[in-house]
Scaffold this active site. Sequence first.
Site, PDB file in Angstrom:
ATOM      1  CE  LYS A   1      37.880  83.591 -32.547  1.00  8.96           C
ATOM      2  NZ  LYS A   1      37.237  82.311 -32.941  1.00  8.96           N
TER       3      LYS A   1
ATOM      4  NE  ARG B   1      35.012  79.613 -30.536  1.00  6.43           N
ATOM      5  CZ  ARG B   1      34.411  80.315 -31.477  1.00  6.43           C
ATOM      6  NH1 ARG B   1      33.715  79.728 -32.424  1.00  6.43           N
ATOM      7  NH2 ARG B   1      34.502  81.627 -31.463  1.00  6.43           N
TER       8      ARG B   1
ATOM      9  CB  VAL C   1      23.709  75.437 -51.981  1.00 10.38           C
ATOM     10  CG1 VAL C   1      22.368  75.671 -51.339  1.00 10.38           C
ATOM     11  CG2 VAL C   1      24.790  76.290 -51.365  1.00 10.38           C
TER      12      VAL C   1
ATOM     13  N   GLY D   1      25.902  78.991 -37.979  1.00 16.34           N
ATOM     14  CA  GLY D   1      26.357  79.896 -39.041  1.00 16.34           C
ATOM     15  C   GLY D   1      26.041  81.364 -38.820  1.00 16.34           C
ATOM     16  CB  ALA D   2      22.885  83.127 -38.212  1.00 19.30           C
ATOM     17  CG  ASP D   3      29.130  83.988 -36.812  1.00 17.86           C
ATOM     18  OD1 ASP D   3      28.622  84.511 -37.825  1.00 17.86           O
ATOM     19  OD2 ASP D   3      30.327  83.674 -36.748  1.00 17.86           O
TER      20      ASP D   3
ATOM     21  CE  LYS E   1      27.420  86.241 -41.079  1.00 21.56           C
ATOM     22  NZ  LYS E   1      28.488  85.319 -40.612  1.00 21.56           N
TER      23      LYS E   1
ATOM     24  CB  SER F   1      26.786  78.583 -31.662  1.00 20.86           C
ATOM     25  OG  SER F   1      28.132  79.005 -31.759  1.00 20.86           O
TER      26      SER F   1
HETATM   27  N1  NAD Z   1      28.994  80.214 -34.237  1.00 18.82           N
HETATM   28  C1  NAD Z   1      30.291  80.206 -34.348  1.00 18.82           C
HETATM   29  O1  NAD Z   1      30.994  80.141 -33.357  1.00 18.82           O
HETATM   30  C2  NAD Z   1      30.940  80.242 -35.690  1.00 18.82           C
HETATM   31  C3  NAD Z   1      32.265  79.841 -35.833  1.00 18.82           C
HETATM   32  C4  NAD Z   1      32.849  79.836 -37.101  1.00 18.82           C
HETATM   33  C5  NAD Z   1      32.124  80.260 -38.201  1.00 18.82           C
HETATM   34  N2  NAD Z   1      30.843  80.695 -38.016  1.00 18.82           N
HETATM   35  C6  NAD Z   1      30.048  81.136 -39.175  1.00 18.82           C
HETATM   36  O2  NAD Z   1      29.704  79.974 -39.900  1.00 18.82           O
HETATM   37  C7  NAD Z   1      29.491  80.324 -41.261  1.00 18.82           C
HETATM   38  C8  NAD Z   1      30.246  79.361 -42.153  1.00 18.82           C
HETATM   39  O3  NAD Z   1      31.644  79.501 -41.952  1.00 18.82           O
HETATM   40  P1  NAD Z   1      32.713  78.640 -42.783  1.00 18.82           P
HETATM   41  O4  NAD Z   1      34.054  79.117 -42.392  1.00 18.82           O
HETATM   42  O5  NAD Z   1      32.385  77.191 -42.680  1.00 18.82           O
HETATM   43  O6  NAD Z   1      32.357  79.147 -44.262  1.00 18.82           O
HETATM   44  P2  NAD Z   1      32.641  78.437 -45.669  1.00 18.82           P
HETATM   45  O7  NAD Z   1      32.516  79.513 -46.688  1.00 18.82           O
HETATM   46  O8  NAD Z   1      33.910  77.658 -45.599  1.00 18.82           O
HETATM   47  O9  NAD Z   1      31.430  77.390 -45.830  1.00 18.82           O
HETATM   48  C9  NAD Z   1      30.089  77.769 -45.966  1.00 18.82           C
HETATM   49  C10 NAD Z   1      29.399  76.640 -46.743  1.00 18.82           C
HETATM   50  O10 NAD Z   1      27.969  76.849 -46.708  1.00 18.82           O
HETATM   51  C11 NAD Z   1      27.460  76.498 -48.009  1.00 18.82           C
HETATM   52  N3  NAD Z   1      26.149  77.122 -48.139  1.00 18.82           N
HETATM   53  C12 NAD Z   1      25.862  78.422 -48.422  1.00 18.82           C
HETATM   54  N4  NAD Z   1      24.521  78.611 -48.396  1.00 18.82           N
HETATM   55  C13 NAD Z   1      23.964  77.407 -48.099  1.00 18.82           C
HETATM   56  C14 NAD Z   1      22.622  76.942 -47.943  1.00 18.82           C
HETATM   57  N5  NAD Z   1      21.594  77.788 -48.046  1.00 18.82           N
HETATM   58  N6  NAD Z   1      22.407  75.645 -47.665  1.00 18.82           N
HETATM   59  C15 NAD Z   1      23.460  74.770 -47.552  1.00 18.82           C
HETATM   60  N7  NAD Z   1      24.750  75.153 -47.687  1.00 18.82           N
HETATM   61  C16 NAD Z   1      25.000  76.450 -47.950  1.00 18.82           C
HETATM   62  C17 NAD Z   1      28.520  76.978 -48.966  1.00 18.82           C
HETATM   63  O11 NAD Z   1      28.400  76.351 -50.232  1.00 18.82           O
HETATM   64  C18 NAD Z   1      29.804  76.590 -48.221  1.00 18.82           C
HETATM   65  O12 NAD Z   1      30.222  75.271 -48.536  1.00 18.82           O
HETATM   66  C19 NAD Z   1      29.934  81.790 -41.388  1.00 18.82           C
HETATM   67  O13 NAD Z   1      28.780  82.609 -41.352  1.00 18.82           O
HETATM   68  C20 NAD Z   1      30.780  82.017 -40.162  1.00 18.82           C
HETATM   69  O14 NAD Z   1      30.788  83.389 -39.762  1.00 18.82           O
HETATM   70  C21 NAD Z   1      30.246  80.663 -36.808  1.00 18.82           C
END
Ligand code: NAD
Length: 276
Positions: free
Chosen positions: A29, A72, A120, A175-177, A181, A247
């Site tokens: 990937k 996933r 937010v 989110g913090a991956d 972060k 995660s």
């Molecule tokens: N752990 C994993 O396997 C994994 C997989 C995919 C994505 N991620 C991570 O997840 C995060 C989000 O990815 P995405 O594709 O959904 O992004 P995205 O941009 O589509 O969505 C992020 C959302 O978070 C909101 N947001 C921002 N700050 C916020 C806060 N303090 N409180 C509440 N909401 C808030 C934004 O308004 C937005 O709607 C990224 O950091 C990405 O790298 C992790």
Amino acid sequence: MPPKVYVTNYPAGDFRAMPALGDGRALLKWVNSFPGNPARGLPTVSGVVLVSDAEDGRLLAVLDAGAVTALRTGAAAVLAAETLGRADSETAAVIGAGVNGRAVARTFLARGRRVVLWDVDRDRARQAAAELDASVADSLAEALRADTIATVTPGHELVLVEGSLRPGQHVSLMGADGPGKAEAAATELARAHLFCDDWEQASHGGELAHALAEGLITRVDATELGAVLTGEAEGRRSDDEVTVFDSTGLAIQDLAVALAALDAASSFADLARVEL
Ligand SMILES: NC(=O)c1ccc[n+]([C@@H]2O[C@H](COP(=O)([O-])OP(=O)(O)OC[C@H]3O[C@@H](n4cnc5c(N)ncnc54)[C@H](O)[C@@H]3O)[C@@H](O)[C@H]2O)c1
């Protein structure tokens, strides 16, 4: 599955190369995370998944990494919540209603949970709730009262400050991956029973890396979820403890989803042939 390799171009974003081998297939990937992209009308996460035959190296398929990742990520967040959360958990809050937050919410709903969303960007939360048949919290504080919480934000600011969590709750931190972060305060992590998907990845680029760097936790404090699933390690120990799953995202999970997608695609191809 070797740990993923990051190529960073901060503050713009980063790229990850994620290989895995299993079930007669090899996968790579090539995916990224560019948090500023939604403002440009582009997705935060995009890339491709390559699937090859592990016996002769033939490239078999190219898939959309955004779709595979969302499926996933939803599965990982909910599997952790079902494995580590209290058996009487009913409500699930998803914080961050972007692409992957919606995937997590959709998976909770598919498993029969009531879901409340917080973002937010209130319009985004309302839109996602209408699309998914979930509800919207009036405040972050209200969302944080749910039995189970999944955070899926870009990780630029803390969602769980010190003192946010109450006894018995489970949190899947999605989110913090990547490096730099964080969605939870290191001190809040230190008072929880900690789990991760892969220690190698989580200790370098995940949520736990901060608590580790500050000396608040050590290797023995975090259990891999896989060890709980295979019965080698203990999961939740009491109704009162707070469980936290960090995660970072595993290529082996992408492989499982990619293979399921290819299976489904071959059934569609069979159907199409029958119709012809
Ligand atoms: N752990 C994993 O396997 C994994 C997989 C995919 C994505 N991620 C991570 O997840 C995060 C989000 O990815 P995405 O594709 O959904 O992004 P995205 O941009 O589509 O969505 C992020 C959302 O978070 C909101 N947001 C921002 N700050 C916020 C806060 N303090 N409180 C509440 N909401 C808030 C934004 O308004 C937005 O709607 C990224 O950091 C990405 O790298 C992790």
